[in-house]
Design a protein around this motif. Sequence first.
Motif, PDB file in Angstrom:
ATOM      1  N   PRO A  27     -40.500 -33.275  35.007  1.00 10.60           N
ATOM      2  CA  PRO A  27     -39.401 -34.138  34.529  1.00 10.60           C
ATOM      3  C   PRO A  27     -39.661 -35.614  34.827  1.00 10.60           C
ATOM      4  O   PRO A  27     -39.274 -36.481  34.046  1.00 10.60           O
ATOM      5  CB  PRO A  27     -38.183 -33.634  35.311  1.00 10.60           C
ATOM      6  CG  PRO A  27     -38.531 -32.253  35.760  1.00 10.60           C
ATOM      7  CD  PRO A  27     -40.016 -32.209  35.906  1.00 10.60           C
ATOM      8  N   GLU A  28     -40.343 -35.918  35.961  1.00 11.81           N
ATOM      9  CA  GLU A  28     -40.627 -37.308  36.338  1.00 11.81           C
ATOM     10  C   GLU A  28     -41.477 -37.996  35.271  1.00 11.81           C
ATOM     11  O   GLU A  28     -41.302 -39.177  34.992  1.00 11.81           O
ATOM     12  CB  GLU A  28     -41.391 -37.360  37.671  1.00 11.81           C
ATOM     13  CG  GLU A  28     -40.601 -36.921  38.887  1.00 11.81           C
ATOM     14  CD  GLU A  28     -40.553 -35.404  39.077  1.00 11.81           C
ATOM     15  OE1 GLU A  28     -40.957 -34.652  38.158  1.00 11.81           O
ATOM     16  OE2 GLU A  28     -40.084 -34.970  40.141  1.00 11.81           O
ATOM     17  N   VAL A  29     -42.431 -37.231  34.718  1.00  2.23           N
ATOM     18  CA  VAL A  29     -43.307 -37.786  33.680  1.00  2.23           C
ATOM     19  C   VAL A  29     -42.499 -38.028  32.404  1.00  2.23           C
ATOM     20  O   VAL A  29     -42.548 -39.100  31.804  1.00  2.23           O
ATOM     21  CB  VAL A  29     -44.482 -36.809  33.402  1.00  2.23           C
ATOM     22  CG1 VAL A  29     -45.238 -37.191  32.137  1.00  2.23           C
ATOM     23  CG2 VAL A  29     -45.416 -36.762  34.599  1.00  2.23           C
ATOM     24  N   ARG A  30     -41.728 -37.042  32.010  1.00  6.26           N
ATOM     25  CA  ARG A  30     -40.979 -37.143  30.752  1.00  6.26           C
ATOM     26  C   ARG A  30     -39.979 -38.297  30.816  1.00  6.26           C
ATOM     27  O   ARG A  30     -39.835 -39.060  29.875  1.00  6.26           O
ATOM     28  CB  ARG A  30     -40.284 -35.818  30.430  1.00  6.26           C
ATOM     29  CG  ARG A  30     -41.208 -34.598  30.531  1.00  6.26           C
ATOM     30  CD  ARG A  30     -40.680 -33.402  29.774  1.00  6.26           C
ATOM     31  NE  ARG A  30     -40.727 -33.636  28.348  1.00  6.26           N
ATOM     32  CZ  ARG A  30     -41.800 -33.436  27.584  1.00  6.26           C
ATOM     33  NH1 ARG A  30     -42.904 -32.955  28.092  1.00  6.26           N
ATOM     34  NH2 ARG A  30     -41.748 -33.711  26.300  1.00  6.26           N
ATOM     35  N   ALA A  31     -39.311 -38.427  31.983  1.00  8.89           N
ATOM     36  CA  ALA A  31     -38.309 -39.493  32.132  1.00  8.89           C
ATOM     37  C   ALA A  31     -38.957 -40.866  31.987  1.00  8.89           C
ATOM     38  O   ALA A  31     -38.377 -41.782  31.397  1.00  8.89           O
ATOM     39  CB  ALA A  31     -37.621 -39.364  33.486  1.00  8.89           C
ATOM     40  N   ALA A  32     -40.167 -41.007  32.522  1.00 13.29           N
ATOM     41  CA  ALA A  32     -40.837 -42.312  32.491  1.00 13.29           C
ATOM     42  C   ALA A  32     -41.212 -42.733  31.081  1.00 13.29           C
ATOM     43  O   ALA A  32     -41.437 -43.916  30.819  1.00 13.29           O
ATOM     44  CB  ALA A  32     -42.100 -42.264  33.369  1.00 13.29           C
ATOM     45  N   LEU A  33     -41.283 -41.771  30.156  1.00 14.35           N
ATOM     46  CA  LEU A  33     -41.762 -42.079  28.801  1.00 14.35           C
ATOM     47  C   LEU A  33     -40.643 -42.236  27.772  1.00 14.35           C
ATOM     48  O   LEU A  33     -40.893 -42.626  26.633  1.00 14.35           O
ATOM     49  CB  LEU A  33     -42.722 -40.966  28.329  1.00 14.35           C
ATOM     50  CG  LEU A  33     -43.952 -40.728  29.209  1.00 14.35           C
ATOM     51  CD1 LEU A  33     -44.770 -39.550  28.671  1.00 14.35           C
ATOM     52  CD2 LEU A  33     -44.825 -41.982  29.282  1.00 14.35           C
ATOM     53  N   VAL A  34     -39.403 -41.938  28.189  1.00 15.79           N
ATOM     54  CA  VAL A  34     -38.299 -41.919  27.218  1.00 15.79           C
ATOM     55  C   VAL A  34     -38.054 -43.292  26.594  1.00 15.79           C
ATOM     56  O   VAL A  34     -38.012 -43.427  25.364  1.00 15.79           O
ATOM     57  CB  VAL A  34     -37.007 -41.401  27.883  1.00 15.79           C
ATOM     58  CG1 VAL A  34     -35.816 -41.606  26.971  1.00 15.79           C
ATOM     59  CG2 VAL A  34     -37.144 -39.923  28.228  1.00 15.79           C
ATOM     60  N   ASP A  35     -37.897 -44.321  27.418  1.00 16.11           N
ATOM     61  CA  ASP A  35     -37.538 -45.642  26.878  1.00 16.11           C
ATOM     62  C   ASP A  35     -38.604 -46.169  25.919  1.00 16.11           C
ATOM     63  O   ASP A  35     -38.279 -46.718  24.868  1.00 16.11           O
ATOM     64  CB  ASP A  35     -37.332 -46.656  28.017  1.00 16.11           C
ATOM     65  CG  ASP A  35     -36.033 -46.373  28.758  1.00 16.11           C
ATOM     66  OD1 ASP A  35     -35.228 -45.557  28.258  1.00 16.11           O
ATOM     67  OD2 ASP A  35     -35.841 -46.946  29.847  1.00 16.11           O
ATOM     68  N   PHE A  36     -39.862 -45.999  26.305  1.00 14.96           N
ATOM     69  CA  PHE A  36     -40.935 -46.491  25.437  1.00 14.96           C
ATOM     70  C   PHE A  36     -40.833 -45.840  24.053  1.00 14.96           C
ATOM     71  O   PHE A  36     -40.916 -46.510  23.017  1.00 14.96           O
ATOM     72  CB  PHE A  36     -42.316 -46.205  26.055  1.00 14.96           C
ATOM     73  CG  PHE A  36     -43.442 -46.509  25.110  1.00 14.96           C
ATOM     74  CD1 PHE A  36     -43.828 -47.822  24.884  1.00 14.96           C
ATOM     75  CD2 PHE A  36     -44.090 -45.489  24.411  1.00 14.96           C
ATOM     76  CE1 PHE A  36     -44.843 -48.116  23.979  1.00 14.96           C
ATOM     77  CE2 PHE A  36     -45.104 -45.776  23.506  1.00 14.96           C
ATOM     78  CZ  PHE A  36     -45.482 -47.093  23.294  1.00 14.96           C
ATOM     79  N   GLN A  37     -40.645 -44.515  24.038  1.00 13.20           N
ATOM     80  CA  GLN A  37     -40.596 -43.805  22.748  1.00 13.20           C
ATOM     81  C   GLN A  37     -39.365 -44.218  21.937  1.00 13.20           C
ATOM     82  O   GLN A  37     -39.439 -44.411  20.719  1.00 13.20           O
ATOM     83  CB  GLN A  37     -40.588 -42.295  22.979  1.00 13.20           C
ATOM     84  CG  GLN A  37     -41.898 -41.781  23.592  1.00 13.20           C
ATOM     85  CD  GLN A  37     -41.822 -40.299  23.942  1.00 13.20           C
ATOM     86  OE1 GLN A  37     -42.079 -39.442  23.113  1.00 13.20           O
ATOM     87  NE2 GLN A  37     -41.445 -39.982  25.169  1.00 13.20           N
ATOM     88  N   ARG A  38     -38.218 -44.373  22.603  1.00 17.97           N
ATOM     89  CA  ARG A  38     -37.000 -44.757  21.867  1.00 17.97           C
ATOM     90  C   ARG A  38     -37.111 -46.184  21.338  1.00 17.97           C
ATOM     91  O   ARG A  38     -36.690 -46.456  20.216  1.00 17.97           O
ATOM     92  CB  ARG A  38     -35.777 -44.606  22.776  1.00 17.97           C
ATOM     93  CG  ARG A  38     -35.458 -43.147  22.994  1.00 17.97           C
ATOM     94  CD  ARG A  38     -34.124 -42.960  23.681  1.00 17.97           C
ATOM     95  NE  ARG A  38     -33.891 -41.531  23.850  1.00 17.97           N
ATOM     96  CZ  ARG A  38     -33.172 -41.001  24.821  1.00 17.97           C
ATOM     97  NH1 ARG A  38     -32.575 -41.779  25.712  1.00 17.97           N
ATOM     98  NH2 ARG A  38     -33.014 -39.695  24.891  1.00 17.97           N
ATOM     99  N   ASP A  39     -37.685 -47.091  22.135  1.00 22.65           N
ATOM    100  CA  ASP A  39     -37.869 -48.473  21.658  1.00 22.65           C
ATOM    101  C   ASP A  39     -38.779 -48.479  20.437  1.00 22.65           C
ATOM    102  O   ASP A  39     -38.538 -49.196  19.471  1.00 22.65           O
ATOM    103  CB  ASP A  39     -38.484 -49.359  22.759  1.00 22.65           C
ATOM    104  CG  ASP A  39     -37.480 -49.666  23.855  1.00 22.65           C
ATOM    105  OD1 ASP A  39     -36.268 -49.405  23.640  1.00 22.65           O
ATOM    106  OD2 ASP A  39     -37.908 -50.144  24.924  1.00 22.65           O
ATOM    107  N   PHE A  40     -39.835 -47.671  20.520  1.00 24.16           N
ATOM    108  CA  PHE A  40     -40.775 -47.602  19.391  1.00 24.16           C
ATOM    109  C   PHE A  40     -40.035 -47.128  18.143  1.00 24.16           C
ATOM    110  O   PHE A  40     -40.185 -47.706  17.062  1.00 24.16           O
ATOM    111  CB  PHE A  40     -41.920 -46.630  19.726  1.00 24.16           C
ATOM    112  CG  PHE A  40     -43.023 -46.639  18.700  1.00 24.16           C
ATOM    113  CD1 PHE A  40     -44.165 -47.413  18.879  1.00 24.16           C
ATOM    114  CD2 PHE A  40     -42.914 -45.876  17.534  1.00 24.16           C
ATOM    115  CE1 PHE A  40     -45.173 -47.429  17.920  1.00 24.16           C
ATOM    116  CE2 PHE A  40     -43.923 -45.893  16.573  1.00 24.16           C
ATOM    117  CZ  PHE A  40     -45.060 -46.669  16.771  1.00 24.16           C
ATOM    118  N   ALA A  41     -39.237 -46.083  18.296  1.00 27.66           N
ATOM    119  CA  ALA A  41     -38.522 -45.511  17.140  1.00 27.66           C
ATOM    120  C   ALA A  41     -37.554 -46.524  16.529  1.00 27.66           C
ATOM    121  O   ALA A  41     -37.420 -46.615  15.311  1.00 27.66           O
ATOM    122  CB  ALA A  41     -37.770 -44.255  17.574  1.00 27.66           C
TER     123      ALA A  41
END
Length: 207
Positions: free
Chosen positions: A88-102
Amino acid sequence: MIIAIDGPAAAGKGTIAVKLAQHYGLNHLDTGLLYRAIGRLMTEQGLDLDDPEAAGAVARQLRPKDLAHADLRGREAGELASRVAVHPEVRAALVDFQRDFARTPPGAVLDGRDIGTAICPNADVKIFVTASPEVRARRRTDELNAKGRDVPYERILAEILERDERDSHRSAAPLRQADDAIRLDTTALDADAAFQAAVAIVEAGHE
Ligand code: DC
């Protein structure tokens, strides 16, 4: 417009995502690359892939240049990615980047395992791309053979089944078809027919 494409390994989602992005003039993010880069960095740094704290720290420090690593698309990186992706620590760290990209205009096609379920639950169109494990293994084997790599079909099939199992049964954002995603089974389709079917789904979603 945001298009979310999810599905298991080698179902054809990457090819469909690239073509849809070209067709609609959208940005494209292959989210598997993020997890692949983390797995690769951890291996290079001698870190334990099963250590959630270490994996989370590497994920939080991930930079765009890390995605340009030479051999991120290979089988070994895919295996490392699937292992670090359970944390979960890995997934949480990547959420904002992916949402900003989208969200960045003019919108994007994102492909992965949890785009429609977790990253972009409000995507305009969600497609779940799948195919039988045997056909996916056959495609991967043919791709490798075409590159002069002689890997037995049975081994590729076993790797695909193992990855499906891990990606679908982890507790953090497992691979799952979103309730409002349209299923696209590419078992009997070539790349062009799969793309045409994806376009038809996008068009129907926008009527
Ligand atoms: O799509 P791929 O084969 O590059 O993905 C590699 C691994 O990364 C996959 O087995 C699981 C993980 N992954 C994930 O958990 N979530 C995503 N959105 C994309 C990939």
